[in-house]
Design a protein around this motif. Structure first.
Motif, short mmCIF file in Angstrom:
data_model
loop_
_atom_site.label_atom_id
_atom_site.label_comp_id
_atom_site.label_asym_id
_atom_site.label_seq_id
_atom_site.Cartn_x
_atom_site.Cartn_y
_atom_site.Cartn_z
N VAL A 266 45.49 33.49 50.35
CA VAL A 266 44.11 33.70 49.92
C VAL A 266 43.26 34.04 51.15
CG1 VAL A 266 42.08 32.65 48.86
CG2 VAL A 266 44.37 32.03 48.04
N ARG A 293 46.62 40.78 48.85
CA ARG A 293 46.22 39.38 48.99
C ARG A 293 45.14 39.02 47.99
NH1 ARG A 293 50.61 38.16 51.13
NH2 ARG A 293 51.17 40.01 52.27
N ALA A 294 45.16 37.76 47.57
CA ALA A 294 44.08 37.26 46.71
C ALA A 294 42.86 37.08 47.59
CB ALA A 294 44.49 35.93 46.10
N PRO A 341 36.70 39.02 41.94
CA PRO A 341 36.97 37.79 42.70
C PRO A 341 35.89 36.73 42.51
CG PRO A 341 36.07 39.46 44.15
CD PRO A 341 36.24 40.12 42.82
N MET A 364 43.06 28.68 42.99
CA MET A 364 43.66 30.01 42.93
C MET A 364 45.18 29.97 43.07
SD MET A 364 41.55 32.83 44.89
CE MET A 364 41.21 34.39 44.13
N THR A 367 47.05 30.29 39.99
CA THR A 367 47.00 31.66 39.50
C THR A 367 48.02 32.53 40.23
OG1 THR A 367 44.65 31.27 39.28
CG2 THR A 367 45.38 33.53 39.00
N LEU A 368 48.15 32.29 41.53
CA LEU A 368 49.08 33.10 42.31
C LEU A 368 50.51 32.95 41.84
CD1 LEU A 368 47.69 32.45 45.89
CD2 LEU A 368 47.71 34.62 44.67
N ARG A 409 52.50 37.32 44.07
CA ARG A 409 51.90 37.44 45.41
C ARG A 409 52.24 38.74 46.09
NH1 ARG A 409 51.50 31.46 47.85
NH2 ARG A 409 51.68 30.36 45.93
N PRO A 410 51.74 39.86 45.69
CA PRO A 410 50.88 40.07 44.54
C PRO A 410 51.66 40.14 43.23
CG PRO A 410 51.25 42.15 45.64
CD PRO A 410 51.93 41.09 46.47
N LEU A 441 42.92 36.06 36.12
CA LEU A 441 43.55 36.26 37.43
C LEU A 441 42.51 36.62 38.49
CD1 LEU A 441 46.46 38.52 36.13
CD2 LEU A 441 46.64 36.12 36.77
N GLY A 443 40.34 37.55 41.34
CA GLY A 443 40.57 37.58 42.77
C GLY A 443 41.99 37.95 43.15
N CYS A 444 42.89 37.94 42.18
CA CYS A 444 44.29 38.24 42.49
C CYS A 444 44.63 39.67 42.09
CB CYS A 444 45.22 37.29 41.74
SG CYS A 444 44.87 35.58 42.08
#
Ligand code: GDP
Length: 454
Positions: A266, A293-294, A341, A364, A367-368, A409-410, A441, A443-444
């Protein structure tokens, strides 16, 4: 991905077998009309996805010549989408020309193939199945989808071909969340970093083996409800020995920024509340996105905005909250290309909301590591296509037959579609945004990997 596909000419009993393997009746099997009318998928024993390719190519007129075209399309799809292919034949019919064509194709790709002779309902059919050895796909598995004969043996064979299920993401949960602070010079990265490191809730320790130039710190943060959140902060060299960077251009292209980004799960993208979003902020945001990247947007120096407001309220706004809302809206507009995000308003000077950064980053992580259930993913995509049809490009519209998550990731989603070129950038953005919204999701980044079958 663990996917098993059924192929074979019409009427060999593929859908019967499909129902047997998933232990469900057809009606509750996940069917995907519209988008993927020609493909049926379901998750079996929480272990693998089973596909019935029987409908692919069947919208075309059913002359015997076209059937062979459809069969070839099905096989090609299965070869791309599945790790194990069940080639179903009919023991009562014997080897047909179409069986030979399919077998030849399957042999050529060296995939895991199980030859399934169906309709072995009677003792005397057992021997008749021997004939299929000549297809060159090994010993036929004798089953009767109708009566349930040989299904257990088939399941064992599938398990063997799939191999053991890889460990789930449970282990990942204990992993440290790798974070970094990125932003233009003077937006307050070092100040935020120092604020964080001085938090009484935080235990900071050096990461053994890191060099002076690429310092990493482990942060154990005691959350209010007693939970311990574990982070690893990358590239803190700047916090400890403040370096002067003259040119912003130099900063962006610097290897250090790149390295910090690469090492992060992140990224906190810090911007200056007074300056607002600048071109450089946008460029850096784009780089973070490209790196997969998130990210969390951190608007620093919010104390200055509050000060200004107290002395001289900004015209046209009822109160500070109202102003904040409109500030965030225009910020999101300027960062429209990002995956929606989280945005945090903080002050390194006063400490305002600094610790929220860690809480949001921790939230987060789940979520990742999210695994999008294949059935739900396909449902969502179907609904998106129904809500808004893609443009006709050439003579046809972009069409997705099947979607499956292939990585994290991603987050990567593979689309098995008709033609890659038919996905226009506008529709791609629509799908991205909607998937991010649907699965929360924020920000991801989401990556699409397109596989065309035409
Ligand atoms: P960096 O280059 O991004 O690491 O930025 P610094 O942390 O060195 O901060 C740049 C300047 O902004 C310094 O003069 C800080 O004192 C000031 N600054 C940083 N954070 C804040 C903040 O939250 N509020 C105010 N008013 N000033 C800040």
């Amino acid at each position: 991905s663990r996917t098993v596909a059924l192929v074979g000419r019409p009427n060999v009993g593929k859908s019967r077998l499909f129902n047997r393997l998933c232990g469900k009746r057809m009606s509750i099997v996940h069917d995907m009309p519209g988008v993927t009318r020609d493909l049926i998928s379901t998750e079996v024993r929480d272990d693998y996805v089973l596909l019935d390719t029987g409908g692919i190519g069947m919208e075309i007129e059913m002359t015997s010549k076209k059937i062979s075209v459809a069969a070839e399309e099905q096989v090609e799809f299965a070869i791309q989408a599945a790790s194990v292919i069940l080639f179903v034949v009919d023991v009562r019919e014997g080897i047909t020309t179409l069986d030979e064509i399919v077998a030849q194709k399957l042999r050529r790709y060296g995939k895991h193939v199980l030859l399934v002779t169906n309709k072995v309902d009677l003792e005397e059919n057992e021997e008749a199945a021997d004939e299929f050895i000549s297809l060159g796909l090994g010993e036929p598995l004798r089953v009767s989808a109708e009566h349930g004969r040989g299904i257990a043996e088939l399941e064992t064979a599938i398990d063997e071909k799939l191999g053991p299920k890889p460990e789930g993401s449970e282990a990942d949960q204990s992993q440290r969340i790798r974070i970094s602070l990125l932003g233009r010079p003077n937006v307050g990265k070092s100040s935020i970093g120092n604020r964080l490191l001085n938090s009484t809730r935080l235990i900071v320790s050096d990461v053994p083996g890191t060099t002076r130039d690429s310092v990493e710190l482990d942060l154990d943060y005691k959350h209010k409800d007693g939970e311990l959140l574990k982070f690893r902060l990358a590239d803190t060299a700047g916090l400890r020995m403040k370096r002067k960077v003259d040119s912003p251009v130099e900063y962006f292209s610097s290897v250090r920024t790149q390295a910090a980004m690469e090492r992060s799960d992140v990224v906190f993208l810090v911007i200056d509340a007074v300056d607002g979003v600048t071109k450089q902020d946008q460029a850096l945001a784009g780089e973070i996105l490209d790196a997969g990247r998130a990210l969390i947007i951190v608007v620093n120096k919010w104390d200055l905005i509050i000060d200004r407001w107290t002395h001289d309220p900004i015209e046209g706004f009822k109160n500070l909250k109202h102003f904040l809302k409109s500030y965030e809206e225009s910020l999101r507009k300027e960062m429209f290309f990002l995956p929606n995000p989280p945005v945090l308003f903080v002050s390194a000077r006063t400490g305002f909301e600094i610790e929220s950064m860690l809480n949001v980053a921790a939230a987060m992580q789940a979520t990742l590591d999210m695994k999008l259930p294949t059935g739900k993913l396909n449902n969502v995509i179907q609904n998106l296509f129904e809500a808004r049809a893609p443009k006709i490009i050439g003579t046809k519209r972009f069409k997705v037959f099947y979607a499956v998550q292939t990585g994290s990731r991603p987050l990567r989603i593979r689309f098995f579609c008709n033609r890659i070129e038919r996905l226009d950038p506008g529709y791609r953005r629509y799908l991205e945004k909607a998937i991010i919204h649907e699965f929360r999701l924020n920000g991801c980044p989401v990556r699409f990997d397109l596989v065309g079958k035409e």
